[in-house]
Design a protein around this motif. Structure first.
Motif, short mmCIF file in Angstrom:
data_model
loop_
_atom_site.label_atom_id
_atom_site.label_comp_id
_atom_site.label_asym_id
_atom_site.label_seq_id
_atom_site.Cartn_x
_atom_site.Cartn_y
_atom_site.Cartn_z
N ASN A 222 -8.68 10.15 19.82
CA ASN A 222 -7.42 9.51 20.18
C ASN A 222 -7.67 8.70 21.46
O ASN A 222 -7.82 9.26 22.54
N ILE A 223 -7.70 7.39 21.32
CA ILE A 223 -8.04 6.52 22.46
C ILE A 223 -6.85 6.30 23.36
O ILE A 223 -7.00 5.99 24.54
N GLY A 224 -5.62 6.46 22.84
CA GLY A 224 -4.44 6.31 23.67
C GLY A 224 -3.65 5.06 23.34
O GLY A 224 -3.89 4.39 22.34
N GLU A 225 -2.70 4.75 24.21
CA GLU A 225 -1.77 3.65 23.92
C GLU A 225 -2.35 2.27 24.18
O GLU A 225 -1.78 1.27 23.74
N ASN A 226 -3.47 2.19 24.90
CA ASN A 226 -4.07 0.88 25.16
C ASN A 226 -4.82 0.40 23.93
O ASN A 226 -5.60 1.13 23.33
N LEU A 227 -4.59 -0.85 23.55
CA LEU A 227 -5.16 -1.40 22.33
C LEU A 227 -6.68 -1.49 22.43
O LEU A 227 -7.22 -2.07 23.37
N ALA A 228 -7.37 -0.93 21.45
CA ALA A 228 -8.83 -1.07 21.34
C ALA A 228 -9.13 -2.28 20.48
O ALA A 228 -8.57 -2.44 19.40
N TYR A 229 -10.04 -3.15 20.95
CA TYR A 229 -10.27 -4.39 20.22
C TYR A 229 -11.74 -4.68 19.90
O TYR A 229 -12.03 -5.62 19.16
N LYS A 230 -12.67 -3.87 20.43
CA LYS A 230 -14.08 -4.13 20.13
C LYS A 230 -14.89 -2.86 20.26
O LYS A 230 -14.69 -2.07 21.19
N VAL A 231 -15.83 -2.67 19.31
CA VAL A 231 -16.76 -1.55 19.35
C VAL A 231 -18.18 -2.10 19.30
O VAL A 231 -18.50 -2.92 18.43
N ILE A 232 -19.03 -1.68 20.24
CA ILE A 232 -20.42 -2.11 20.29
C ILE A 232 -21.31 -0.89 20.17
O ILE A 232 -21.11 0.12 20.87
N GLN A 244 -7.65 -1.57 28.87
CA GLN A 244 -7.65 -0.86 30.14
C GLN A 244 -9.03 -0.36 30.55
O GLN A 244 -9.44 -0.52 31.70
N GLN A 245 -9.77 0.26 29.62
CA GLN A 245 -11.03 0.92 29.93
C GLN A 245 -12.09 0.56 28.90
O GLN A 245 -11.78 0.16 27.77
N MET A 246 -13.35 0.77 29.29
CA MET A 246 -14.44 0.83 28.32
C MET A 246 -14.87 2.29 28.24
O MET A 246 -15.28 2.89 29.23
N TYR A 247 -14.77 2.86 27.02
CA TYR A 247 -15.16 4.25 26.79
C TYR A 247 -16.50 4.27 26.05
O TYR A 247 -16.80 3.38 25.26
N THR A 248 -17.27 5.33 26.30
CA THR A 248 -18.57 5.49 25.64
C THR A 248 -18.62 6.82 24.91
O THR A 248 -18.23 7.86 25.46
N TYR A 249 -19.11 6.78 23.65
CA TYR A 249 -19.19 7.97 22.81
C TYR A 249 -20.57 8.03 22.17
O TYR A 249 -21.25 7.01 22.03
N ASP A 250 -20.97 9.26 21.75
CA ASP A 250 -22.18 9.36 20.97
C ASP A 250 -21.85 9.09 19.50
O ASP A 250 -20.71 8.79 19.16
N TYR A 251 -22.85 9.20 18.62
CA TYR A 251 -22.63 8.79 17.24
C TYR A 251 -21.64 9.69 16.50
O TYR A 251 -21.11 9.33 15.45
#
Length: 383
Positions: A222-232, A244-251
């Motif tokens: 759940n990324i939250g209310e801020n719109l996510a627009y790109k995944v790299i 708002q933020q850049m979040y980092t996750y593993d696979y």
């Protein structure tokens, strides 16, 4: 007495004129100094000026012009054409009216209503068939194509291999969700991510799902209310950009909280993933990337760098390739290095005194695709 009075007035007028002249001279001096300082600052950030070549392409800016390998694809309302950077049409593929398309490194997926096409880099189709439901959008990777069908909040995600064989179907995870985007990742695109928005929740939220294609779901975030627009995806990490933020996750979708970075007020423009090292991500102020782009600042992020750059003049677009930054102004292409604040200006030399009004992207073989009004040009990149 009268003559003495006139003489006194004359002296006062002369002194007043002298004071006004001194003030005017001081104002002129201040302006000159300001201009000199501005010129010095400009020269410190702007290196030599050279010229580069430009070639006209046989397409128009409104024809969904998209960079693909060593040239561009465009759609004329009946067929999709591939044009190399020299302006030659290498192949065409008929798709009918109302079509849209998306590309990967070596394939494109095309959809129109319920019709789906999967086509390789040479214009040869590996799949052409009608699906059961209307297609919202589709994406393609190295091994698979992802197709989102159905209504806005009742979507179905279909995954097919490049020959059209059904590999996976996802429905329950997206019930009541608005699908935003999806893509493949992993060494051989064996994993997939999706972005969806929960529109029925009182607090609108964006959700990212990750799963192994044809296997089980591996993570829900759940990324939250801020719109996510790109995944790299790079180096076994998923970088998710929101407003708002850049979040980092593993696979598997497990967050690396130490890599969270504030990007409020900035928007991702482009990124480059080198053979070694971490991705370099190019951003510009969000307010400067709206309908009419007037970019004056850039920002580059990676694991070891967070640096800002001031451009010599306002630009309509920018890109990054390895360690090179390219920015596109009306009359000049500016090139620089991520390790330096200096930019070099290169005149486009477009015909009839034309100026650049838009930037499409970079080809694999050293060209930038730009627009001038309705015209499209390939411009050789300085090296």
């Amino acid at each position: 007495m009268q003559n003495k009075s006139k003489s006194l007035i004359t002296d006062q007028e002369q002194q007043s004129r002298m004071r006004r002249k001194q003030i005017r001279n001081w104002l002129i001096l201040i302006v000159v100094v300001a201009l000199v300082i501005g010129g010095v600052n400009l020269l410190s950030s702007l290196g030599r000026t050279t010229s580069i070549s430009a070639l006209s392409l046989p397409c128009y800016a409104h024809q969904d012009v998209t960079v693909f390998q060593d040239g561009v694809l465009y759609y004329d309302g009946a067929s999709i054409h591939f044009v190399n950077a020299g302006g030659g049409i290498e192949w065409s593929y008929p798709v009918g009216s109302g079509a849209s398309f998306s590309v990967s490194e070596d394939h494109l997926v095309i959809w129109a209503g319920t019709q789906l096409f999967i086509v390789d880099a040479n214009g040869r189709p590996s799949y052409n068939n009608s699906l059961e439901d209307t297609i919202q959008f589709a994406r393609v990777g190295k091994r698979y194509a992802a197709i989102v069908t159905g209504g806005d909040t009742t979507p179905t995600l279909l995954v097919k291999d490049l020959q059209g064989a059904q590999v996976d179907t996802e429905t329950e995870n997206f019930d009541g969700m608005l699908m935003l985007d999806c893509g493949f990742y992993g060494t051989n695109d064996e994993y997939m991510w999706t972005l969806a928005m929960d529109v029925y929740n009182p607090a609108v939220s964006t959700v990212m799902n990750t799963f192994q294609v044809g296997q089980m779901n591996t993570g829900v975030v759940n990324i939250g209310e801020n719109l996510a627009y790109k995944v790299i995806y790079e180096n076994n990490k998923l970088h998710v950009f929101t407003t708002q933020q850049m979040y980092t996750y593993d696979y598997k979708g497990v967050q690396d909280v130490n890599s969270t970075l504030l990007v409020y007020g900035w928007k991702l423009l482009d990124y480059a993933i080198p053979d070694r090292g971490s991705a370099r991500m190019l951003l510009a102020p969000t307010a400067q990337t709206n309908s009419v782009q007037t970019i004056t600042e850039l920002r580059v992020l990676n694991d070891a760098l967070d640096r800002r750059y001031t451009l010599p003049s306002s630009c309509v677009g920018a890109a990054i390739e390895d360690k090179r930054i390219y920015a596109f102004a009306a009359d000049y292409l500016y090139s620089g290095n991520v390790d330096s604040q200096r930019f070099y200006a290169h005149a486009y030399n477009l015909p009839d005194g034309r100026t650049v009004g838009g930037f499409v992207g970079l080809t694999n073989n050293g060209y930038a695709i730009v627009t001038s009004g309705t015209e499209v040009y390939s411009v050789s990149l300085p090296r």
